[in-house]
Design an enzyme around this catalytic site. Structure first.
Site, short mmCIF file in Angstrom:
data_model
loop_
_atom_site.label_atom_id
_atom_site.label_comp_id
_atom_site.label_asym_id
_atom_site.label_seq_id
_atom_site.Cartn_x
_atom_site.Cartn_y
_atom_site.Cartn_z
CG ASP A 1 -6.27 -2.54 1.23
OD1 ASP A 1 -5.16 -2.53 1.08
OD2 ASP A 1 -6.87 -2.93 2.65
CD GLU B 1 -1.86 -1.04 5.50
OE1 GLU B 1 -1.00 -0.61 6.29
OE2 GLU B 1 -2.74 -0.38 5.27
#
Lengths: 456, 456
Positions: free
Chosen positions: B88, B152
């Site tokens: 991500d 994250e």
């Protein structure tokens, strides 16, 4: 006066339908995306003036949005009343806080909910309908002129030029404006003072790009933090404005004036309950009425910087911004105050950042006389319609053009406002009472009548 | 090692093409509108692990975005390396500041410009390609496992549960993460410390609706002004954080440690020029390197309230907001710091407003050992690839899961990062050097080789 009452009740449905039509135009002058709608609104207003019987109706082009003009001159020996209003409105956002769509007028509990309902479409349109009555019933006692602009909410930037270039056409004995509030339907009042305005936008720039707050945080000044510190320093611990020279030109009111103002009904508990606040706030040594009406203020109207989207972004922003406006009281000058703000704000900027101050617009404060023929005529008209003598108040808002008219045309203004402070001007769910609208239409012909009589 | 160099140069075009494909997915985990793209990215990563020769490849569902797992177990007697990364990325806004579209990777001056180029797609994908090499050339010296997550950038909210439920599957001798920076291609370095994070959002509410600043300004507290004052009070005149107890658990570095850290090359003039600032800023008594790497910080990541659109709106806002994150150093605890912030911030709220503090996410700080086999293997590998001995540094960023892994799995981490501080992580025009990418792919097999040898 029974005749006007009858006319209003016979035409109530149409008067409301026409106002609703006007309110459906999203004439937001601040936002370019409504350009077409604003221009359509001007055409609509011109058509309605024409229909009501005005001559020389013209949609006057300006460098910005047009000014709608119309007149009915019946006899040069009779006095002339110039009606001013504005057909533009404030932006409607935050949209999500509206209970019903801002540009789809909706009636609840006898109130019309829509952006512009009170400010100023509902109020200037009363004059168009009162004029229709006076024309159709041969009751027009004097000459009348209309000047309805489309840039009031963005500082009337082009009205000054228009006024300078049309002094002859705009010549009149008094200007009447319905764009203010009265205390209540039970206690009519007339605003006799308006605050000026100085509106600026500030930009604080730190690093040349947004930074990772983990990699640079703690080692590079954060413009959002710096802007916060700068804004925090603009009021001292007594909530006085801490800009050197800011109060220099302020004329303190006499004890008598303060006493008179504070006699207006004000229930602090009701006030707090209406706003949902625990405590009132303001400049030490002044009452709420004085703070909102007679003292200069500095307010942050908008504030932004960094990541304001969904979720979390660990960024050290490159820039932070604020929109800040100052309300000015009689004898303060908006240009001077803007300069004072700019030099002070640039002066307190720490070396870590660059600061830019951009003036948006300004307007001068005014006090309108209470001993004028126009004021007495307004008093008499309101007394007759509401059955109670109106009292003078000081308004906190700003209608910068009042000072402009006085300066350029040498004409005084009377503020014949029928709104209420609780109308949510500039807020979601702006409203205007149907009674306020209809009683306004009833009162206006009386004002013209008494103004003409008292002028003899 | 010539063989890997040859393999990389023979496959450079494909390695870049595959990374570009990965970078084209707008896998922004913070913004729900990219949900589908994030999920597609997970599938892409799984496919690439499969293609490279991983077994048991699985897109593991979680309460949030999936975690991609894959492994190659060649011999239980050999050590096992667990590779962690995240697919991500941070939001790309402000979009207008990108020179080329954030999700259309573009090469300029040997750098790949795209959101996620360095953080972390470009870095974790080096491991996938190094693994491909080791598999195709029979050079895999040990067991290897991959865990690539998709949350994250929003606090790895669901990774903890996944780790707790998969301790067996995730068992390993070391965790290697490439999600940090080195000093330069000429001076390799290894981060040996990471700051923790406490991220909160604050909401200050004044009146129950936006108010007309003319009617109420000066008489009702402005939440934007109040928030500014509150933020301004969070740092004292020495730029220490003014939250009681905030520093209680901070362990000061020894003079020797400080000396060692400050030996890293740092040119303040270059630093200022790169960021376009006149002056550096920070906590009194510490160098820029210490401020960014070893001291806790408090930064405003976002700030907003009132009217932030085009033009001018004279509104006294009902609410003002800020996103605030604190970076924590070893021995500070994110839960405790979040509590300290919350009680302090609520405590300093004046009676005029209501304050709400919402914790977003947190993570614990870590120090990684420099005397471990993994660190020595990394040192040896970097030395061989870059021809220079790497030096240890303290990173300012946060990878909260490093502490999580140590707690839940009892495994230490080595931070084998190939980025640069100037890669514009979390900023417009994020980039990653093609050399960094290719040299990383060359270095990783050496790390596995030496780690296996030194483990014997």
């Amino acid at each position: 006066m029974q005749k006007i009452k009858d006319y209003v009740s016979a035409n109530t449905d149409r008067f409301l339908a026409e106002l609703f039509e006007l309110l459906r135009f999203p004439s937001v002058s601040a936002d370019p995306k409504y350009k077409e709608d604003v221009i359509k609104t001007a055409a609509f207003v011109a058509q309605k003036l024409q229909d009501a019987g005005a001559d020389q109706v013209e949609v006057c082009e300006t460098a910005g949005y047009p000014i709608v003009y119309g007149e009915k001159l019946i006899d040069p020996k009779l006095p002339t009343v110039l009606v001013y209003g504005h057909y533009d409105v404030q932006p409607a956002d935050p949209l999500e806080l509206w209970d019903t769509p801002p540009f789809e007028p909706t009636v609840r509990d006898g109130k019309i909910y829509a952006r512009g309902a009170a400010d100023d479409k509902g109020q200037f349109y009363m004059h168009v309908k009162a004029f229709e009555y006076m024309m159709s019933e041969q009751e027009l006692p004097c000459n009348i002129k209309f000047m309805i602009e489309g840039e009031e909410e963005v500082g009337s930037s082009n009205l000054g030029t228009f006024v300078k270039e049309n002094k002859e056409r705009l010549s009149a004995d008094v200007i009447v404006i319905s764009d203010t509030a009265m205390i209540s339907l039970e206690q009519p009042s007339i605003e006799t003072g308006l605050r000026g305005l100085s509106y600026v936008e500030v930009e604080v720039t730190g690093p040349n790009r947004d930074l990772h707050s983990g990699v640079y945080g703690g080692a590079v000044a954060n413009p959002a933090t710096i802007l916060s510190k700068m804004i925090a320093s603009l009021h001292d611990e007594n909530n006085h404005i801490a800009i050197p020279g800011f109060y220099d030109d302020v004329i303190e009111l006499s004890d008598a004036e303060r006493k008179a103002l504070n006699e207006a009904p004000f229930d602090v508990e009701e006030y707090k309950a209406d706003l949902g606040i625990n405590e009132i706030w303001g400049e030490a040594g002044y009452s709420s009425i004085e703070r909102a009406g007679t003292r200069p203020t500095l307010e942050v109207n908008g504030l932004w910087g960094g990541y304001i989207g969904e979720g979390a972004k660990t960024v050290l922003p490159s820039k932070a911004f604020a929109k800040i406006s100052m309300r000015l009281v009689p004898n303060q000058n908006s240009t001077r105050i803007t300069e004072l703000f700019q030099s002070h704000f640039e002066g307190i900027a720490p070396k870590y950042v660059k600061v830019k101050v951009t003036p948006h617009h300004g307007g001068e404060p005014v006090v309108t006389p209470t001993d004028s023929i126009a004021y007495k005529a307004a008093e008499k008209a309101l007394h007759e319609t509401f059955g109670k003598m109106p009292i003078p108040t000081r308004g906190g808002g700003s209608i910068p053009i009042v000072a402009l008219f006085e300066k350029e045309l040498g004409i005084k203004t009377v503020l014949l406002g029928f709104g209420l402070d609780s109308d949510n001007l500039h807020s979601p769910n702006e409203k205007y009472g149907i009674d306020n609208y209809l009683k306004g239409i009833e009162t206006i012909p009386l004002f013209h009548k008494y103004f003409t009589e008292l002028s003899k």
